[in-house]
Scaffold this motif. Structure first.
Motif, PDB file in Angstrom:
ATOM      1  N   TYR A 102      68.159  -9.361   6.862  1.00 60.23           N
ATOM      2  CA  TYR A 102      68.574  -7.961   6.697  1.00 60.23           C
ATOM      3  C   TYR A 102      69.971  -7.896   6.085  1.00 60.23           C
ATOM      4  O   TYR A 102      70.245  -7.038   5.226  1.00 60.23           O
ATOM      5  N   ALA A 103      70.852  -8.815   6.488  1.00 63.35           N
ATOM      6  CA  ALA A 103      72.199  -8.866   5.925  1.00 63.35           C
ATOM      7  C   ALA A 103      72.166  -9.193   4.440  1.00 63.35           C
ATOM      8  O   ALA A 103      72.944  -8.638   3.648  1.00 63.35           O
ATOM      9  N   TYR A 105      69.840  -8.384   2.353  1.00 62.34           N
ATOM     10  CA  TYR A 105      69.467  -7.132   1.676  1.00 62.34           C
ATOM     11  C   TYR A 105      70.664  -6.197   1.566  1.00 62.34           C
ATOM     12  O   TYR A 105      70.913  -5.603   0.502  1.00 62.34           O
ATOM     13  N   GLN A 106      71.423  -6.057   2.654  1.00 61.92           N
ATOM     14  CA  GLN A 106      72.561  -5.140   2.655  1.00 61.92           C
ATOM     15  C   GLN A 106      73.686  -5.619   1.727  1.00 61.92           C
ATOM     16  O   GLN A 106      74.363  -4.807   1.093  1.00 61.92           O
ATOM     17  N   LYS A 109      72.514  -4.685  -1.694  1.00 65.11           N
ATOM     18  CA  LYS A 109      72.548  -3.221  -1.807  1.00 65.11           C
ATOM     19  C   LYS A 109      73.962  -2.742  -2.053  1.00 65.11           C
ATOM     20  O   LYS A 109      74.200  -1.811  -2.850  1.00 65.11           O
ATOM     21  N   LEU A 110      74.948  -3.373  -1.395  1.00 66.44           N
ATOM     22  CA  LEU A 110      76.350  -2.974  -1.531  1.00 66.44           C
ATOM     23  C   LEU A 110      76.916  -3.341  -2.898  1.00 66.44           C
ATOM     24  O   LEU A 110      77.654  -2.553  -3.498  1.00 66.44           O
ATOM     25  N   LYS A 114      69.289  -2.215  -4.601  1.00 70.52           N
ATOM     26  CA  LYS A 114      68.296  -2.422  -3.549  1.00 70.52           C
ATOM     27  C   LYS A 114      67.195  -3.370  -4.016  1.00 70.52           C
ATOM     28  O   LYS A 114      66.665  -4.158  -3.227  1.00 70.52           O
ATOM     29  N   TRP A 152      78.069 -10.344   5.387  1.00 73.56           N
ATOM     30  CA  TRP A 152      77.838  -8.923   5.080  1.00 73.56           C
ATOM     31  C   TRP A 152      78.970  -8.053   5.626  1.00 73.56           C
ATOM     32  O   TRP A 152      79.546  -7.237   4.899  1.00 73.56           O
TER      33      TRP A 152
END
Length: 565
Positions: A102-103, A105-106, A109-110, A114, A152
């Motif tokens: 999940y990190a 992905y984030q 995304k940042l 995405k 992250w």
């Protein structure tokens, strides 16, 4: 399929890919624990849970000085909730690893998009290293998850000036340090520090807010440090692993990570200079070959920016992977799983590389799908050989595996509106996920029939299922951590026949030993039951073992015998 809109087709297909991945992981949850590391960590966690000794770590009652305690803490907590079993042991590592994905992905995304984040997660979750480290659980599984979570949150702190992110970074970093020591901090310091230094971002290097983070990390590390100090530093008379008067604090905060490079650690296996390179080739399958093209593209595409002193987040990702890889390659003791912690960074690099074809509307090089299909074909051929020649698994299991793979490809090519990059990644995901389905569901269980020790525990439990107490005596340096984990009785390690004389008179006493020692002891002691096994160290597979005609030559006879009482 024509009834799905473009976005619905994409979402549905991504859900199917993650479902396929989850199925492969799920089968791995039920594989018996492998010797040596995973089974060893499991019995340490079991012992911690039973003895409630959380600050001082023991292995069969002896001082343990190798890995920090976080894995054992979380696993013993899981035992308290779900009972002592292999699924409960693996579950905390799996949850932390999901957090790490999940990190990833984030992070994307940042700093990117995405889409890149989604692709990076699919690539990371579907490399062979990730499949392996979720059933053969070692400290690297949790280390990778906590490092990515800390990565992250530190990124959020730097770019969004978030105090909350700094607090979370401190917590995740403390957890990572309590998994495997300073290597966790080194990954993030090298990744971000390289950019800060080259960009002369002194405000990020000398930031007083780091003092707050140091205090939080220090407070969280205090229980572990106090336990180490009490167990080792206060007892100079101790000798652990042939180390006289060991300092637990020095070992965890220096020797374990840096000592293997500086020479202060005595552990060495004399690795060849490119050991981690050829380990990466299999651990990052099916992506490893095209990853080298991605690295070249990454350097070329950023060269002009770097030449003009535009140093962005690309440099952070590249430094975190490449410099840490070089750093680990300098160690005098190397194992393939050492680089698993930076595989998610490799996944981000590869995801960005594959996405650039899509964003620039460029045709994907024909060599990339060819390489992935070629690797898939090799995996299929190897699966056939192993399934029908090496281990002779159930034909039904193989047909089911093949049917799943064919069905996935049929559905993929029916979804006409999925973009070319996702289709390309899907080729790799289908191949490696289906390979691990057959591995975890059929091949590993067959392989582990030759690891006798977990079966020994089950047989003793079955024979004495109506008995309330008993013991298994371990004699002649037989390594059998999985027996200890699955056994309902306590195990006692003995080193001489004198110990046997005093212990064998207790009811429900068994002894485990090799055939040579058994032949010697059976003339002196009476046994009410004996069972013979053929054992092989399954983590050191070689050609002679894989050949059914010569396999028997590689097996070691192990005997368990119950004393007559």
């Amino acid at each position: 399929m024509i009834f799905f809109s473009s976005i619905n087709q994409t979402k549905l297909w991504v859900c199917l890919l993650f479902s396929l991945t989850a199925v492969a992981y799920m089968f791995g949850f039920f594989i018996p624990l492998m010797e040596i590391d995973a089974a060893q960590y499991a019995i340490i966690s079991k012992e911690m849970y039973l003895t409630k000794s959380y600050l001082q770590v023991f292995l069969r009652g002896n001082d343990y000085l190798d890995k920090p305690p976080m894995l054992f803490w979380l696993s013993s907590l899981s035992f308290s909730i779900f009972g002592i079993n292999d699924v409960a042991f693996r579950l905390p590592s799996f949850i932390v690893s999901l957090g790490g994905l999940y990190a990833v992905y984030q992070i994307c995304k940042l700093h990117y998009t995405k889409t890149i984040g989604l692709y990076a997660v699919l690539i990371a979750a579907n490399c062979q290293a990730f499949y392996l480290m979720h059933h053969d659980v070692r400290t690297d599984t949790m280390l990778t998850g906590f490092v990515m979570l800390a990565f992250w949150q530190f990124s959020v702190f730097i770019y969004l000036k978030s105090w909350r992110a700094l607090m979370l970074f401190s917590v995740f970093m403390a957890c990572a340090l309590m998994i495997k020591g300073p290597i966790a901090l080194i990954v993030i310091a090298v990744a971000f520090g390289t950019k800060f230094l080259l960009n002369k971002e002194w405000q990020h290097i000398f930031n007083w807010k780091y003092l707050v983070s140091i205090i939080i990390i220090g407070v969280l590390l205090f229980p572990m440090s106090w336990g180490l100090y009490q167990q080792f530093d206060l007892h100079p008379e101790k000798t652990v692993y042939e180390i006289k008067s060991p300092s637990g604090l020095e070992f965890f905060y220096w020797t374990q990570s840096f000592g293997r490079i500086t020479g202060s650690s005595t552990w060495t296996n004399n690795p060849d200079p490119i050991f981690l390179v050829h380990s990466f080739l299999w651990s990052f399958l099916p992506w490893s070959i095209i990853f080298f093209a991605a690295i070249v593209w990454y350097l070329k595409s950023n060269f002009i920016k770097w030449k003009n002193k535009i140093l962005d987040f690309d440099l952070v990702i590249l430094s975190g992977f490449l410099l840490i890889f070089i750093f680990l390659s300098l160690s005098k003791f190397q194992l393939p799983h050492y680089t698993f912690v930076i595989h998610p960074l490799a996944a981000i690099i590869l995801a960005k590389y594959l996405t650039h074809f899509e964003s620039n509307d460029k045709p994907i090089s024909k060599s990339i799908p060819f390489i992935l299909q070629f690797i898939n074909m090799l995996l299929l051929i190897l699966s056939i050989i192993v399934s029908f020649y090496v281990f002779k698994i159930s034909t039904t299991a193989f047909i089911l595996y093949l049917s799943i793979q064919v069905a996935c490809y049929v559905v993929l090519y029916q979804f006409k509106k999925i973009n070319k990059t996702l289709k390309l990644i899907s080729i790799g995901v289908i191949g490696i996920a289906c390979t691990n389905i057959i591995l975890n569901a059929a091949i590993y269980p067959k392989l582990l029939e030759y690891q006798a020790f977990h079966q020994i525990a089950k047989d003793i439990n079955e024979v004495d299922k109506n008995e309330k107490q008993g013991q298994l005596l371990l004699y002649a340096n037989v390594t059998c951590f999985s027996t200890d984990f699955y056994l309902n009785y306590k195990m006692k390690c003995i080193t001489s026949e004198a110990n046997i004389d005093s212990l064998c008179k207790q009811p429900n006493s068994w002894i485990m030993l090799d055939m040579a020692h058994f032949n010697k002891l059976k003339t002196k002691y009476r046994f009410s039951k004996t069972i013979e096994y053929q054992n092989f160290s399954v983590t050191t597979i070689h050609a002679q073992f894989l050949n059914p005609n010569t396999r028997y030559q590689t097996l070691t006879p192990i005997v368990i015998a119950k004393f007559f009482h």
